[in-house]
Design an enzyme around this catalytic site. Structure first.
Site, PDB file in Angstrom:
ATOM      1  N   ASN A 344      45.051  33.881  34.796  1.00  0.00           N
ATOM      2  CA  ASN A 344      44.734  34.791  33.566  1.00  0.00           C
ATOM      3  C   ASN A 344      46.183  35.404  33.423  1.00  0.00           C
ATOM      4  OD1 ASN A 344      43.636  36.285  31.370  1.00  0.00           O
ATOM      5  ND2 ASN A 344      42.154  37.325  32.424  1.00  0.00           N
ATOM      6  N   HIS A 375      37.729  44.684  31.947  1.00  0.00           N
ATOM      7  CA  HIS A 375      36.875  43.653  31.922  1.00  0.00           C
ATOM      8  C   HIS A 375      35.388  44.050  31.674  1.00  0.00           C
ATOM      9  CE1 HIS A 375      39.856  41.485  34.097  1.00  0.00           C
ATOM     10  NE2 HIS A 375      39.466  40.608  33.923  1.00  0.00           N
TER      11      HIS A 375
END
Length: 468
Positions: A344, A375
């Protein structure tokens, strides 16, 4: 019994592909997502070929990219896409009317606060996502873009260039973007569904046709114009990675479900070594879906001509400017940092831009905390990122204490790499398992039964290292 009407009520997006969803036995929102990304891939080729900067004005490219992006969002999420559009418009108002000294703070609070409220609403009010349509993914990407642009604008218009880092100075923006540039950056079809987030100046350079040439210019030949390299090879390679990733996910993840290792029979009857191997395989099997989504998104951007990153030492064109992962480095990582640096990537760059480089102290802890909040609100996310902090510190300490003993000999270095690979992969599996489990109860059960095994394995490896 579930009726077609009940199935349709579970998504706010388009139901045109419901027959295909039924035939493939896949959730409709997943079918919609993949279909839209494949459609975006085709449109990207057209965008690069027939709507290139040489053939179309930048305003036309901005407008077309935005309109297609809005359509894809509405197709996938229906009225839920209003959350994405509303956040972008509210953030634009902040940029226009707020003081430039506060624009980054207000934008950060609004974007992260709006995202968190939407995630709480979806997860808890709707009981952990009874509505299968998950619009939080695009909202997370938009949050990154809003805050990135706000901080870069603040750097360029408010801060003394002498106190900025080299990267901050390079990405700083000297003037407020137009409304068209703003919505194009946030809602373009190439990144609205799966990202990635990129620098605003890089994106505008791509739209205006300066993106590739600026990286090809040679200092002694500034007036030379180079032909634009073709992204076809990079796109085809990434599509092949997508196919392999999808096959692995559909096969391995079903054969090794993570919840299986929490069953009483597995806990009571399986030997220690198999428990550790199963933990590694089960968490590894969860990764190909991310490989698929991020690599496909990267291919879409490359197909449109975005993502060129110069020429490597071997003379090959690089199309990894906005790539989100390096699979080879992930799977062979011999340290926690090496793993994180290649997983990521654009989110890590965002965290560095808005948090790590700007926090006065407790940088690592605050960065992990921001990552957890961004998140979502599932407990598993917080277990993962809070676990990651001591694991990161421990990995740094171990590397500092032991590594210099092994770099003088190729054999010792090879053995060291093997041991650190095993320890790193095991530590990563232990750390990220709650991320996939999401809920508290299975996470606590995992910690209860796996922690002694992880501790035993780490202890044995330390003994082996000391003996070398």
């Amino acid at each position: 019994m579930e009726t077609p009407g009940n199935r349709y009520s579970r998504t706010t997006g388009s139901t045109v592909l419901q027959p295909l969803s039924d035939a493939l036995h896949m959730p409709l929102e997943q079918v919609n997502f993949v279909t839209c990304q494949l459609f975006a891939l085709v449109i990207a080729v057209w965008f690069r070929t027939y709507l290139s900067p040489r053939k179309a004005h930048a305003s036309i490219r901005h407008g077309i990219a935005t309109m297609i992006g809005v359509y894809l969002a509405v197709f996938c999420f229906g009225w839920y896409s209003l959350h994405i559009f509303s956040l972008v418009l509210l953030s634009y108002c902040i940029m226009v009317y707020a003081s430039i000294e506060k624009v980054h703070s207000y934008s950060f609070i609004l974007a992260l606060g709006y995202l968190t409220l939407c995630q709480i609403n979806r997860v808890y009010i709707f009981n952990y996502g009874i509505l299968t349509t998950d619009f939080s993914g695009p909202l997370m990407i938009v949050t990154q873009k809003i805050t990135t642009l706000a901080f870069q604008l603040h750097d360029g218009m408010c801060k003394n260039p002498d106190i900025l880092s080299k990267q901050q100075l390079k990405e700083s923006i000297k003037g407020k973007p137009t409304f068209l540039e703003y919505i194009s950056y946030h809602l373009n079809f190439m990144s609205i569904l799966a990202g990635p987030c990129s620098s605003f100046s890089e994106y505008v350079g791509f739209i205006e046709g300066r993106h590739i040439q600026s990286k090809l210019l040679i200092e002694k030949r500034k007036d030379t114009t180079f032909p634009d390299p073709s992204p076809n090879k990079a796109v085809i390679t990434k599509l092949l990675i997508c196919v392999v990733s999808l096959i692995l996910f559909l096969t391995v993840s079903k054969a090794f479900p993570l919840l299986h290792m929490l069953e009483d029979k597995f806990i009571d009857e399986s030997p220690l070594l198999w428990k550790l191997i199963y933990l590694y395989i089960a968490t590894m099997a969860c990764k190909p879906k991310y490989y698929f989504a991020w690599t496909l998104a990267d291919a879409v951007n490359n197909a449109a001509g975005y993502g060129f990153n110069g020429i490597d030492e071997n003379g090959n064109y690089r199309w990894d400017l906005i790539s989100n992962l390096n699979i080879w480095n992930i799977e062979r990582a011999t340290s926690f940092k090496m793993y994180i640096d290649n997983w990521n990537i654009q989110t890590a760059a965002w965290l560095k831009r808005v948090c790590y480089d700007r926090a006065p102290k407790y940088r690592t802890g605050l960065t992990f905390l921001l990552s957890a909040v961004w998140h979502g609100v599932y407990p598993g996310y917080y277990f993962t990122f809070l676990t990651g902090i001591p694991v990161m510190w421990a990995a740094r300490g171990m590397r500092h204490v032991f590594r210099h003993y092994f770099i003088s000999s190729k054999i010792r270095k090879f053995v060291y790499d093997i041991i650190t690979w095993i320890v790193t992969q095991l530590a990563i599996s232990y750390t990220v398992a709650p991320f996939f489990l999401l809920a508290t109860e299975p996470t606590i059960k995992l910690y209860k039964y796996v922690y002694p095994f992880v501790r035993c394995c780490l202890k044995n490896n330390l003994i082996l290292i000391h003996s070398l």
